[in-house]
Write a protein that holds these residues in place. Sequence first.
Motif, PDB file in Angstrom:
ATOM      1  N   ALA A 192      27.619  52.059  44.135  1.00 39.35           N
ATOM      2  CA  ALA A 192      28.415  53.102  44.799  1.00 39.35           C
ATOM      3  C   ALA A 192      28.402  52.894  46.313  1.00 39.35           C
ATOM      4  CB  ALA A 192      27.883  54.487  44.438  1.00 39.35           C
TER       5      ALA A 192
ATOM      6  N   GLN B  91      30.770  56.857  39.569  1.00 34.20           N
ATOM      7  CA  GLN B  91      29.989  55.671  39.266  1.00 34.20           C
ATOM      8  C   GLN B  91      29.440  55.793  37.856  1.00 34.20           C
ATOM      9  OE1 GLN B  91      29.575  52.937  41.267  1.00 34.20           O
ATOM     10  NE2 GLN B  91      28.659  52.060  39.444  1.00 34.20           N
TER      11      GLN B  91
ATOM     12  N   LYS C 104      30.806  50.032  47.073  1.00 33.68           N
ATOM     13  CA  LYS C 104      32.205  50.482  46.980  1.00 33.68           C
ATOM     14  C   LYS C 104      32.602  51.320  48.184  1.00 33.68           C
ATOM     15  CE  LYS C 104      32.168  52.546  42.929  1.00 33.68           C
ATOM     16  NZ  LYS C 104      32.534  53.100  41.616  1.00 33.68           N
ATOM     17  N   SER C 105      31.766  52.270  48.548  1.00 30.92           N
ATOM     18  CA  SER C 105      32.114  53.149  49.667  1.00 30.92           C
ATOM     19  C   SER C 105      32.096  52.391  50.991  1.00 30.92           C
ATOM     20  CB  SER C 105      31.191  54.365  49.709  1.00 30.92           C
ATOM     21  OG  SER C 105      29.858  53.963  49.896  1.00 30.92           O
TER      22      SER C 105
ATOM     23  N   VAL D 158      32.334  59.020  45.377  1.00 27.59           N
ATOM     24  CA  VAL D 158      32.783  57.996  44.428  1.00 27.59           C
ATOM     25  C   VAL D 158      32.218  58.249  43.034  1.00 27.59           C
ATOM     26  CG1 VAL D 158      33.127  56.208  46.175  1.00 27.59           C
ATOM     27  CG2 VAL D 158      30.923  56.405  45.092  1.00 27.59           C
TER      28      VAL D 158
END
Length: 180
Positions: free
Chosen positions: A164, A89, A167-168, A87
């Motif tokens: 991050a 970031q 989000k993941s 991701v």
Amino acid sequence: MKSRAIILLLLMITLAPKLFGGELVSLKDFLKKELAPSAKMTKEVFQLKPEHRTVLKSIASHAEEDAFSFFYGKSAAGALEKACTVVPQQGKEGPMTIGICFEPSGLVTSVTILSSEEERGKKVAEESFLKQFKGKKMSDAFQVGSDVDGVSGATWSSKAVAEALRKSSFAFKTFVEVKK
């Protein structure tokens, strides 16, 4: 004397990204390290729908993703052994790229900083900081000062890594976990 200067120049060019930011680990090397034990490796891209973006923004204020890519390590029979995503970031001083891997159950197996422009936040790329995420559940809060220990003098960078992870984890739960 000239050959020493050329060697020194080549050495500086080679080491500059590691010393001054930029790429720390290539995507290829990250995936090779994480997924090599598996018999098969595959990739799947998931496009975010508007409702996904709304939820993602509520848990990660800097989220700008339109899609998540997952790289899978699978057994010879096709069973999921590990799922990794990378991701983007925003850090305090520039962009970061963070690789996160999960067991099929949703536990974090590893976090790797692939690239970073952080000068004062370099310590977040060190194993001493990143190892705290191993074994955390995708349902954990990933909040600095709560269930994540920040790095002194690198609070913004610590918060970027935690975001991050949020989000993941959202992407794993939304797209991967439901497929098992």
